[in-house]
Design a protein around this motif. Sequence first.
Motif, PDB file in Angstrom:
ATOM      1  N   ALA A   1       0.807  -1.215   0.000  1.00  0.00           N
ATOM      2  CA  ALA A   1       0.000   0.000   0.000  1.00  0.00           C
ATOM      3  C   ALA A   1       0.839   1.263   0.000  1.00  0.00           C
ATOM      4  N   LYS A   2       2.003   1.254   0.643  1.00  0.00           N
ATOM      5  CA  LYS A   2       2.745   2.496   0.893  1.00  0.00           C
ATOM      6  C   LYS A   2       4.054   2.617   0.140  1.00  0.00           C
TER       7      LYS A   2
ATOM      8  N   ILE B   1      -5.730  -2.977   1.666  1.00  0.00           N
ATOM      9  CA  ILE B   1      -6.858  -2.063   1.505  1.00  0.00           C
ATOM     10  C   ILE B   1      -6.976  -1.142   2.720  1.00  0.00           C
ATOM     11  N   TYR B   2      -6.828  -1.699   3.906  1.00  0.00           N
ATOM     12  CA  TYR B   2      -6.995  -0.894   5.118  1.00  0.00           C
ATOM     13  C   TYR B   2      -5.828   0.074   5.297  1.00  0.00           C
TER      14      TYR B   2
ATOM     15  N   ALA C   1      -4.017   1.459   2.986  1.00  0.00           N
ATOM     16  CA  ALA C   1      -4.146   2.552   2.027  1.00  0.00           C
ATOM     17  C   ALA C   1      -5.137   3.606   2.500  1.00  0.00           C
ATOM     18  N   ALA C   2      -6.158   3.195   3.275  1.00  0.00           N
ATOM     19  CA  ALA C   2      -7.183   4.139   3.721  1.00  0.00           C
ATOM     20  C   ALA C   2      -6.900   4.714   5.101  1.00  0.00           C
ATOM     21  N   ALA C   3      -6.256   3.959   5.977  1.00  0.00           N
ATOM     22  CA  ALA C   3      -6.146   4.363   7.379  1.00  0.00           C
ATOM     23  C   ALA C   3      -4.795   4.940   7.756  1.00  0.00           C
TER      24      ALA C   3
ATOM     25  N   PRO D   1      -2.216   7.666   6.780  1.00  0.00           N
ATOM     26  CA  PRO D   1      -2.008   8.812   5.880  1.00  0.00           C
ATOM     27  C   PRO D   1      -0.552   8.924   5.442  1.00  0.00           C
ATOM     28  N   ASP D   2      -0.342   9.224   4.172  1.00  0.00           N
ATOM     29  CA  ASP D   2       1.017   9.428   3.670  1.00  0.00           C
ATOM     30  C   ASP D   2       1.681  10.627   4.335  1.00  0.00           C
TER      31      ASP D   2
ATOM     32  N   THR E   1     -12.838   2.678  14.773  1.00  0.00           N
ATOM     33  CA  THR E   1     -12.326   3.502  13.685  1.00  0.00           C
ATOM     34  C   THR E   1     -11.952   4.869  14.233  1.00  0.00           C
TER      35      THR E   1
ATOM     36  N   THR F   1      -6.911   7.809  13.451  1.00  0.00           N
ATOM     37  CA  THR F   1      -6.026   8.867  12.957  1.00  0.00           C
ATOM     38  C   THR F   1      -6.657  10.236  13.095  1.00  0.00           C
TER      39      THR F   1
END
Length: 328
Positions: A146-147, A207-208, A210-212, A214-215, A319, A322
């Motif tokens: 993902a990263k 998947i998680y 990529a969404a949870a 943050p870059d 959830t 972040t």
Amino acid sequence: MSEANDLTGGVVVGEPGGPTDGAARGGPEAPGDRPGAGRRRAAKGREGLEPPLRHRIITASLLTVAALYFLTPVYWLVVSSTKSSSDLFGTFGFWFHDPHPLDYLHRVLTYDDGVYVRWFANSLMYAGVGALAATLLSAAAGYALAKYRFPGREGIFNVILAGVLIPGTALALPLYLLFSEIGLANTYWAVLIPSVVSPFGVYLCRIYAAAAVPDSLLEAARIDGAGEARIFSTLGLRLMTPALVTVFLFQFVHIWNNFFLPLVMLSDSDLYPIQLGLTSWQGYADRQPELYQYTVGGAFLSVLPLMVLMGVLQRYWRTGLTEGSVKA
């Protein structure tokens, strides 16, 4: 405006502090309102947000049917574990008859020098160690996919997705031939090593992550001098906690209930997990009728760890981990 001020004593109606301000928000009633008018208006507003009554009735009915469908076998196990082998076949299955639960469960645990306890420990080891290793491996693989950008990333991910579609039973025989060649068949490793691979876990973690994760948070950590391993262990794993709990539970249940792989890999009964051990008891029940009761009692004990694990770990499904960590 002057006339409105004269009528209300210098206060504009509907503005903050006005006589109908509180009533408009469902707060204290304005002068001249009937008692409870503000509360009635607020209640009407809440009723408008609720689904119609018939929809709630249908939803509750479907959930009740689903709950009964899943809980009925567990209830049958609870009732049957209190009966002798003769009562299992000679009495009504969904009600108690001369119950002696502690006596019968004690017999299960002590039969054949306590072999059931050994099977239980084997299952805990297979499922616990395998699920933990699979979760960490899935987290690392999913986070990297993902990263990080590298050649062949999407191709690797597609191969992992293909692994999700392959049933485990199709791989059992090739795995047995492979482990036989390297001398690991009929050992603990023959069940543990295949259990640490979870293609679905890798997919879910990617998947998680990529969404949870943050870059911008990762870039901030790199600017502060943190290495990639530290960023993954201190930020990535913590932010991915809900996904990791899901992967751990799914993999634990899968390994705990796995029957075919141990059946192919193991021939020593001391290495059996619970599911395979109970099947061996059932195979001898025709010659030893008390094994029917031992099999039912053992099945009841085998579901308890799954119930406890679900109750303990469900609080980690949350959830918003972040929220507030990065400035908008």
